[in-house]
Design a protein around this motif. Structure first.
Motif, PDB file in Angstrom:
ATOM      1  N   LEU A  44     -11.343   6.058   1.996  1.00 13.05           N
ATOM      2  CA  LEU A  44     -11.339   5.050   0.931  1.00 13.05           C
ATOM      3  C   LEU A  44     -12.719   4.450   0.716  1.00 13.05           C
ATOM      4  CD1 LEU A  44      -7.984   3.248   1.779  1.00 13.05           C
ATOM      5  CD2 LEU A  44      -8.454   4.585  -0.279  1.00 13.05           C
ATOM      6  N   MET A  82     -14.647   6.859  -1.289  1.00  8.43           N
ATOM      7  CA  MET A  82     -14.158   6.802  -2.670  1.00  8.43           C
ATOM      8  C   MET A  82     -14.681   5.573  -3.401  1.00  8.43           C
ATOM      9  SD  MET A  82     -10.201   8.019  -2.058  1.00  8.43           S
ATOM     10  CE  MET A  82      -9.732   7.721  -3.761  1.00  8.43           C
ATOM     11  N   ARG A  83     -14.753   4.456  -2.685  1.00  4.90           N
ATOM     12  CA  ARG A  83     -15.282   3.230  -3.316  1.00  4.90           C
ATOM     13  C   ARG A  83     -16.752   3.360  -3.686  1.00  4.90           C
ATOM     14  NH1 ARG A  83     -13.993  -1.636  -5.064  1.00  4.90           N
ATOM     15  NH2 ARG A  83     -14.925  -2.871  -3.411  1.00  4.90           N
ATOM     16  N   LYS A  92     -13.203   5.750  -7.889  1.00  3.83           N
ATOM     17  CA  LYS A  92     -13.501   4.378  -7.474  1.00  3.83           C
ATOM     18  C   LYS A  92     -12.375   3.424  -7.872  1.00  3.83           C
ATOM     19  CE  LYS A  92     -17.678   2.998  -8.064  1.00  3.83           C
ATOM     20  NZ  LYS A  92     -18.950   2.536  -8.683  1.00  3.83           N
ATOM     21  N   ALA A 116      -9.308   3.850  -5.519  1.00  3.56           N
ATOM     22  CA  ALA A 116      -9.550   3.215  -4.217  1.00  3.56           C
ATOM     23  C   ALA A 116      -9.446   1.698  -4.339  1.00  3.56           C
ATOM     24  CB  ALA A 116     -10.920   3.618  -3.685  1.00  3.56           C
ATOM     25  N   TRP A 117      -9.993   1.153  -5.420  1.00  2.13           N
ATOM     26  CA  TRP A 117      -9.918  -0.293  -5.613  1.00  2.13           C
ATOM     27  C   TRP A 117      -8.466  -0.740  -5.786  1.00  2.13           C
ATOM     28  CZ3 TRP A 117      -7.930  -3.328  -9.478  1.00  2.13           C
ATOM     29  CH2 TRP A 117      -8.263  -4.679  -9.425  1.00  2.13           C
ATOM     30  N   TYR A 138      -5.782   0.665  -4.515  1.00  2.00           N
ATOM     31  CA  TYR A 138      -5.140   0.725  -3.196  1.00  2.00           C
ATOM     32  C   TYR A 138      -5.482  -0.531  -2.393  1.00  2.00           C
ATOM     33  CZ  TYR A 138      -3.896   2.474   1.438  1.00  2.00           C
ATOM     34  OH  TYR A 138      -3.342   2.631   2.692  1.00  2.00           O
ATOM     35  N   ALA A 181     -11.423   0.159   5.237  1.00  2.00           N
ATOM     36  CA  ALA A 181     -12.247   0.688   4.150  1.00  2.00           C
ATOM     37  C   ALA A 181     -13.386  -0.267   3.815  1.00  2.00           C
ATOM     38  CB  ALA A 181     -11.380   0.942   2.913  1.00  2.00           C
TER      39      ALA A 181
END
Length: 345
Positions: free
Chosen positions: A102, A105-106, A114, A117-118, A120, A184
């Motif tokens: 994550l 991904m961020r 992005k 991930a945000w 989640y 994360a």
């Protein structure tokens, strides 16, 4: 200072005071420690209050210390403590792996990745973990079966949710998914703490992305990641007491609660569970200390050399004493012998 006579020759040293231009002998300042009487009074009061609390707890009947000693190493309690450790380890391993994914991904330049991930992090950090565990306990009402295959077509394989996922597995899934959101952010902060030039230098040397991350970025970011990760492991150990929402009743807190329901004496069993939690967290804190020390090598101020100085080192006074022989010659004033003429040496 010499005094000339009538023929201009020096007549030897005079009895007048020393030349004011001559440097004075350096004397170290004697440091006197400040006294703090109220600090000592406050410390004594704290010690007295702590001692009174210990004595009161030792003789208070509600704590029932004989019962605490009886169940402290009970087989059911020790097995539940082992299950609590398993929940902690499995959940943290999965959470760390998901947290790294994550975090990458961020930091991705892809806006879709992005954003996912945000989203989640927004969901799992914005809802209480107890609520999440309760939902996972009711997952069989939401999804009665687990189907594997092409969407909107007949599944290749199908499992009943209650048969495929035990309460232990649901507890691990709920804890790990919640913890991954926090890991994360911890990993992302550690990666951002490394200077951008480190990655550019690694790329200039011909390193691939994986080599740059494993050999350059991650080793330097570990000193930022390790302290909060250690805190999260300790927090996870205590959060396992919430898996009763799944419901999973074989962890340390649930077992001690079940035994107290049989004996109608809950306080001693709560003390037993607290002692086991304190034992585990103490071990984790020691491990965290050595990990932080390992990854913080070369960071911070240089420690003073303890080998020098002999058996009687000079006291620290805050003043550097310069020997007279090393002082600047411009601070001295001499006269040319035999002529009575003064000049700089």
């Amino acid at each position: 200072m010499s005094t000339p006579n009538l023929n201009g020759r020096g007549a030897g040293p005079a009895s007048s005071p020393a030349d004011p231009a001559a440097p004075a002998a350096s004397v170290p300042i004697k440091a006197i420690r400040l006294r703090h009487p109220w600090r000592m009074v406050f410390a004594i009061v704290l010690i007295v209050v702590f001692a009174l609390a210990i004595v009161d707890a030792a003789f208070r009947p509600a704590y029932d210390w004989p019962t605490v000693a009886k169940y402290l190493f009970d087989r059911r309690i020790s097995q539940a403590a082992l299950v609590t450790l398993e929940l902690t380890v499995y959940s943290m391993v999965i959470a760390i792996v998901l947290g790294v994914i994550l975090a990458v991904m961020r930091l991705s330049p892809n806006p879709v990745v992005k954003s996912l991930a945000w989203f989640y992090l927004w969901v799992f950090r914005g809802t209480p973990v107890y609520v999440q565990l309760t939902i996972w306990g009711l997952i069989s009402l939401i999804y009665s079966s687990i189907d594997i295959g092409i969407p909107f077509m007949h599944p290749w394989v199908s499992f009943e949710t209650n048969a495929a996922l035990s309460t232990f597995a649901l507890a691990v899934i709920g804890l790990s998914l919640n913890e991954a959101a926090y890991m994360a952010e911890i990993v992302r902060a550690g990666l951002l703490a490394v200077d951008r030039g480190q990655e550019e230098a690694a790329t200039a040397l011909g390193m691939s992305w994986s080599q740059t991350m494993t050999r350059v970025i991650l080793p330097q970011s570990m000193r930022v990641i390790i302290p909060p990760t250690g805190n999260e492991v300790i927090s996870m150990l205590k959060t396992t007491s919430l898996v009763t929402a799944v419901p999973f009743s074989f962890d340390l807190f649930a077992r001690s609660r079940d035994i107290s329901a049989e004996t109608f004496n809950p306080i001693p069993l709560l003390i037993v569970a607290s002692i086991w939690y304190l034992f585990f967290t103490s071990i984790l804190m020691v491990g965290q200390y050595f990990l932080e020390k390992r990854f913080a090598r070369g960071i911070g101020d240089r420690q003073p050399d303890k080998k020098g100085g002999g058996s009687n080192p000079e006291p620290i006074t805050g003043v550097t004493v310069v020997p007279e022989s090393e002082q600047a010659p411009a601070t001295r004033s001499t006269r040319e012998p035999g002529t009575g003429q003064g000049g700089p040496s």
